[in-house]
Design a protein around this motif. Structure first.
Motif, PDB file in Angstrom:
ATOM      1  N   HIS A 134      34.522  37.856  43.150  1.00 21.54           N
ATOM      2  CA  HIS A 134      34.173  36.867  42.205  1.00 21.54           C
ATOM      3  C   HIS A 134      33.914  37.882  40.943  1.00 21.54           C
ATOM      4  CE1 HIS A 134      32.802  34.435  45.641  1.00 21.54           C
ATOM      5  NE2 HIS A 134      33.965  34.199  45.604  1.00 21.54           N
ATOM      6  N   ALA A 135      34.923  38.422  40.272  1.00 21.06           N
ATOM      7  CA  ALA A 135      34.700  39.303  39.289  1.00 21.06           C
ATOM      8  C   ALA A 135      34.769  38.640  37.984  1.00 21.06           C
ATOM      9  CB  ALA A 135      35.748  40.298  39.241  1.00 21.06           C
ATOM     10  N   THR A 136      33.599  39.192  37.211  1.00 26.23           N
ATOM     11  CA  THR A 136      33.541  38.575  35.843  1.00 26.23           C
ATOM     12  C   THR A 136      34.169  39.517  34.993  1.00 26.23           C
ATOM     13  OG1 THR A 136      31.225  37.834  35.912  1.00 26.23           O
ATOM     14  CG2 THR A 136      31.914  38.182  33.617  1.00 26.23           C
ATOM     15  N   VAL A 137      35.316  38.614  34.229  1.00 28.06           N
ATOM     16  CA  VAL A 137      36.573  39.611  33.525  1.00 28.06           C
ATOM     17  C   VAL A 137      35.735  40.364  32.297  1.00 28.06           C
ATOM     18  CG1 VAL A 137      38.465  39.417  32.456  1.00 28.06           C
ATOM     19  CG2 VAL A 137      38.127  37.805  34.091  1.00 28.06           C
ATOM     20  N   PHE A 138      34.801  39.657  31.208  1.00 26.94           N
ATOM     21  CA  PHE A 138      34.442  40.404  30.366  1.00 26.94           C
ATOM     22  C   PHE A 138      32.906  39.894  30.181  1.00 26.94           C
ATOM     23  CE2 PHE A 138      38.727  38.942  28.764  1.00 26.94           C
ATOM     24  CZ  PHE A 138      39.298  40.016  28.354  1.00 26.94           C
ATOM     25  N   PRO A 139      32.169  41.034  30.859  1.00 26.99           N
ATOM     26  CA  PRO A 139      30.766  40.962  31.398  1.00 26.99           C
ATOM     27  C   PRO A 139      30.051  40.584  29.865  1.00 26.99           C
ATOM     28  CG  PRO A 139      31.424  42.635  32.491  1.00 26.99           C
ATOM     29  CD  PRO A 139      32.624  42.333  31.595  1.00 26.99           C
ATOM     30  N   ASP A 140      28.849  39.632  29.748  1.00 23.56           N
ATOM     31  CA  ASP A 140      28.079  39.441  28.713  1.00 23.56           C
ATOM     32  C   ASP A 140      29.097  38.820  27.382  1.00 23.56           C
ATOM     33  OD1 ASP A 140      25.918  40.489  29.937  1.00 23.56           O
ATOM     34  OD2 ASP A 140      26.630  42.497  29.250  1.00 23.56           O
ATOM     35  N   ALA A 141      30.218  38.176  27.640  1.00 22.03           N
ATOM     36  CA  ALA A 141      30.886  37.735  26.767  1.00 22.03           C
ATOM     37  C   ALA A 141      30.923  36.099  26.888  1.00 22.03           C
ATOM     38  CB  ALA A 141      32.075  38.454  26.536  1.00 22.03           C
ATOM     39  N   GLU A 142      31.137  35.366  25.821  1.00 18.54           N
ATOM     40  CA  GLU A 142      31.508  33.937  25.961  1.00 18.54           C
ATOM     41  C   GLU A 142      32.830  33.484  25.511  1.00 18.54           C
ATOM     42  OE1 GLU A 142      29.767  31.712  27.586  1.00 18.54           O
ATOM     43  OE2 GLU A 142      28.013  32.663  27.680  1.00 18.54           O
ATOM     44  N   PRO A 143      33.648  32.829  26.192  1.00 16.69           N
ATOM     45  CA  PRO A 143      33.210  31.790  27.277  1.00 16.69           C
ATOM     46  C   PRO A 143      33.282  32.776  28.476  1.00 16.69           C
ATOM     47  CG  PRO A 143      35.522  31.387  26.701  1.00 16.69           C
ATOM     48  CD  PRO A 143      35.039  32.398  25.653  1.00 16.69           C
ATOM     49  N   ARG A 144      32.419  32.571  29.379  1.00 17.82           N
ATOM     50  CA  ARG A 144      32.331  33.461  30.712  1.00 17.82           C
ATOM     51  C   ARG A 144      33.629  33.108  31.764  1.00 17.82           C
ATOM     52  NH1 ARG A 144      29.063  32.473  36.014  1.00 17.82           N
ATOM     53  NH2 ARG A 144      29.244  34.538  36.806  1.00 17.82           N
ATOM     54  N   THR A 145      34.382  34.304  31.882  1.00 19.84           N
ATOM     55  CA  THR A 145      35.427  34.139  32.625  1.00 19.84           C
ATOM     56  C   THR A 145      35.405  34.859  33.740  1.00 19.84           C
ATOM     57  OG1 THR A 145      36.764  34.011  30.481  1.00 19.84           O
ATOM     58  CG2 THR A 145      37.960  34.340  32.312  1.00 19.84           C
ATOM     59  N   VAL A 146      35.792  34.262  34.954  1.00 17.74           N
ATOM     60  CA  VAL A 146      35.755  34.831  36.101  1.00 17.74           C
ATOM     61  C   VAL A 146      37.078  34.918  36.879  1.00 17.74           C
ATOM     62  CG1 VAL A 146      34.400  34.525  38.390  1.00 17.74           C
ATOM     63  CG2 VAL A 146      33.361  34.158  36.511  1.00 17.74           C
ATOM     64  N   ARG A 147      37.527  36.034  37.673  1.00 22.99           N
ATOM     65  CA  ARG A 147      38.532  35.901  38.694  1.00 22.99           C
ATOM     66  C   ARG A 147      37.992  35.619  40.100  1.00 22.99           C
ATOM     67  NH1 ARG A 147      40.220  39.260  42.628  1.00 22.99           N
ATOM     68  NH2 ARG A 147      42.251  39.310  42.965  1.00 22.99           N
ATOM     69  N   LEU A 148      38.379  34.324  40.676  1.00 22.57           N
ATOM     70  CA  LEU A 148      38.031  33.943  41.785  1.00 22.57           C
ATOM     71  C   LEU A 148      38.908  34.246  42.953  1.00 22.57           C
ATOM     72  CD1 LEU A 148      35.972  32.385  43.721  1.00 22.57           C
ATOM     73  CD2 LEU A 148      36.941  30.268  42.690  1.00 22.57           C
ATOM     74  N   SER A 149      38.646  35.093  43.792  1.00 27.67           N
ATOM     75  CA  SER A 149      39.647  35.286  44.893  1.00 27.67           C
ATOM     76  C   SER A 149      39.157  34.729  46.400  1.00 27.67           C
ATOM     77  CB  SER A 149      39.742  36.635  45.142  1.00 27.67           C
ATOM     78  OG  SER A 149      40.663  37.136  46.061  1.00 27.67           O
TER      79      SER A 149
END
Length: 120
Positions: free
Chosen positions: A34-49
């Motif tokens: 469940h990796a956050t693609v760009f930490p501390d950035a909006e919109p929050r974007t997550v790679r869900l595996s």
């Protein structure tokens, strides 16, 4: 984790402003399910595996709009009292107040975008 700082190759817009941008590769995120693609950035974007038959417990994302793009595999997405079947290449969008629980029917990867909702 990807380097989340703008590169030295920043482009300059026609009006002379410097365009700030970040890049990332999904392959760089594979080590974290469940990796956050760009930490501390909006919109929050997550790679869900998710592994086949793995479920994320029911939860919500108040104050956000949610977009899920299935990159590979198949996911049964429980949204409140309905189930939406999604396969690779398909998208779903819903308000963050919706109860959501993804269940992987096969090994699956999705990109989840959690956009802050503009104040009404």
């Amino acid at each position: 984790m990807p380097d989340a700082t703008p590169t030295e190759d920043e482009e300059t817009a026609a009006d002379g402003r410097t365009a700030d941008y970040e890049t990332a590769s999904l392959e760089e995120l594979e080590a974290t399910p469940h990796a956050t693609v760009f930490p501390d950035a909006e919109p929050r974007t997550v790679r869900l595996s998710l592994a086949a038959d793995e479920r994320v417990p029911t939860h919500d994302h108040p104050g956000r709009d949610v977009l899920i793009h299935v990159l590979d595999g198949e996911i049964a997405l429980e949204l409140n009292d309905e189930t939406v079947a999604l396969a690779a290449g398909e998208f779903v969008r819903f308000p963050g107040e919706t109860d959501v629980s993804p269940l992987a029917r096969t090994d699956a990867t999705a990109l989840v975008v959690l956009a802050p909702r503009a104040d009404d």
